[in-house]
Each structure stands twice: as C-alpha cells, then as structure tokens.
Design a protein around this motif. Structure first.
Motif, PDB file in Angstrom:
ATOM      1  N   THR A  15       1.021  -1.088  -0.085  1.00 20.63           N
ATOM      2  CA  THR A  15      -0.048   0.119   0.133  1.00 20.63           C
ATOM      3  C   THR A  15       1.053   1.158  -0.055  1.00 20.63           C
ATOM      4  OG1 THR A  15      -0.285  -0.114   2.529  1.00 20.63           O
ATOM      5  CG2 THR A  15      -1.977  -1.115   0.985  1.00 20.63           C
ATOM      6  N   GLN A  16       1.924   1.177   0.615  1.00 20.90           N
ATOM      7  CA  GLN A  16       2.978   2.521   0.293  1.00 20.90           C
ATOM      8  C   GLN A  16       3.629   2.581  -0.970  1.00 20.90           C
ATOM      9  OE1 GLN A  16       5.588   1.681   3.754  1.00 20.90           O
ATOM     10  NE2 GLN A  16       4.189   2.097   5.436  1.00 20.90           N
ATOM     11  N   VAL A  58       7.050  -4.781  -6.307  1.00 17.21           N
ATOM     12  CA  VAL A  58       7.270  -3.376  -6.263  1.00 17.21           C
ATOM     13  C   VAL A  58       8.235  -2.857  -7.331  1.00 17.21           C
ATOM     14  CG1 VAL A  58       8.478  -1.491  -4.779  1.00 17.21           C
ATOM     15  CG2 VAL A  58       6.575  -3.226  -3.998  1.00 17.21           C
ATOM     16  N   HIS A  59       9.458  -3.953  -7.413  1.00 17.30           N
ATOM     17  CA  HIS A  59      10.471  -3.533  -8.321  1.00 17.30           C
ATOM     18  C   HIS A  59       9.747  -3.391  -9.884  1.00 17.30           C
ATOM     19  CE1 HIS A  59      13.919  -4.018 -10.931  1.00 17.30           C
ATOM     20  NE2 HIS A  59      14.453  -3.133 -10.040  1.00 17.30           N
ATOM     21  N   LEU A  70      -3.630  -0.701  -9.336  1.00 17.80           N
ATOM     22  CA  LEU A  70      -2.695  -1.607  -8.458  1.00 17.80           C
ATOM     23  C   LEU A  70      -3.747  -1.790  -7.140  1.00 17.80           C
ATOM     24  CD1 LEU A  70       0.308   0.245  -8.574  1.00 17.80           C
ATOM     25  CD2 LEU A  70      -0.082  -1.919  -9.979  1.00 17.80           C
ATOM     26  N   GLY A  71      -4.006  -3.226  -7.117  1.00 17.55           N
ATOM     27  CA  GLY A  71      -4.624  -3.447  -5.962  1.00 17.55           C
ATOM     28  C   GLY A  71      -4.186  -4.988  -5.270  1.00 17.55           C
ATOM     29  N   THR A  72      -4.594  -5.063  -3.969  1.00 24.90           N
ATOM     30  CA  THR A  72      -4.111  -6.273  -3.255  1.00 24.90           C
ATOM     31  C   THR A  72      -5.001  -6.788  -2.124  1.00 24.90           C
ATOM     32  OG1 THR A  72      -2.172  -7.180  -1.823  1.00 24.90           O
ATOM     33  CG2 THR A  72      -2.787  -4.662  -1.365  1.00 24.90           C
ATOM     34  N   VAL A  73      -5.079  -8.053  -2.111  1.00 28.46           N
ATOM     35  CA  VAL A  73      -5.907  -8.626  -0.969  1.00 28.46           C
ATOM     36  C   VAL A  73      -4.798  -9.601  -0.333  1.00 28.46           C
ATOM     37  CG1 VAL A  73      -7.941  -8.868  -2.430  1.00 28.46           C
ATOM     38  CG2 VAL A  73      -6.341 -10.844  -2.375  1.00 28.46           C
TER      39      VAL A  73
END
Length: 136
Positions: A15-16, A58-59, A70-73
């Motif tokens: 998230t950062q 991230v890279h 961009l999303g994440t669970v």
C-alpha cells in the motif's frame, strides 16, 4: 485468520507503494471493473511473499510500462475479498502469494506460487515487466 498486528506491516509494503488495499468483496468487484490494466496481488505471510513476491512486484513498477490500477488482497486475513479475487483468476487454482494481471477485466497473465517460490525478486520483476510490455 492471522492477527492484524502481524498482517498490517506486510500490507503496508504494497500500500505504501501505490497499491489499493482491497479488503471487501465489494471493493474487489469494483476494482476488477476498472478499464485498462489491473494488477492484483494475493499477499501472504509466507517467506516467499516476503523474499520474492512483494519486492519483485514493487520493483516491476520501475519500468516505463506499468498497470493502470494496483490492488491487493491478503490471504488468511481478507478472506472473502481474497476468495472473490481468486474467483476472477480461474481457471488457476488458489495460490498465495500470486499475482494476476487483467486487461479490461480479462485475466491476461498469472504468476502462481510455484512461479514465485524459489525465484528472486529480480526474476519476478522481469516476468511481470514482460507482461506489462505486452499488455499495458
């Protein structure tokens, strides 16, 4: 379910770096309807998520081409949201960590755990950047 104090720093790694935390079914469903390219990371507490997936993802965003969304669970924490994301990743079986790239809601590229485990962040990044070059 994993305790929040364990999970939150691992979520923050993404998230950062611009990822939207998708913690509800509704958030995932809405996110998958976005136009353009959408990357969803199924995050995890495992060592291959920490050592390969998160740093590799991230890279992968340092190149010229990158996904629009961009999303994440988080597996084992955002359970219903994760199940919803995984349903969109069919026919691939549930895997964590995993990374899926969608274009206009259609799955176009998938990294399952066996593509992540034992691979360096650089290898994961290169795999994703090749997909970005093709689809983004």
């Amino acid at each position: 379910m994993y305790p929040e104090d364990l999970v939150m720093p691992m979520k923050a790694e993404l998230t950062q770096n611009g990822f939207t935390d998708l913690s509800t079914v509704e958030a995932v469903e809405e996110f998958l309807q976005k136009k353009g390219t959408t990357l969803i990371v199924v995050n995890s507490v495992c060592g291959c998520a920490a050592g390969g997936a998160r740093p590799g993802v991230v890279h992968s965003l340092t190149g010229d081409k990158k996904p629009d969304n961009l999303g994440t669970v988080f597996a084992g924490f955002d359970i219903d949201a994760t199940n919803t994301a995984r349903a969109a990743m069919m026919p691939f079986p549930p895997s964590s960590p995993s990374v899926a790239l969608f274009k206009d809601g259609e799955l176009v590229h998938m990294l399952e755990r066996h593509h992540i485990e034992g691979h360096s962040p650089q290898m994961i990044s290169e795999n994703l950047q090749q997909a970005y070059n093709e689809y983004c």
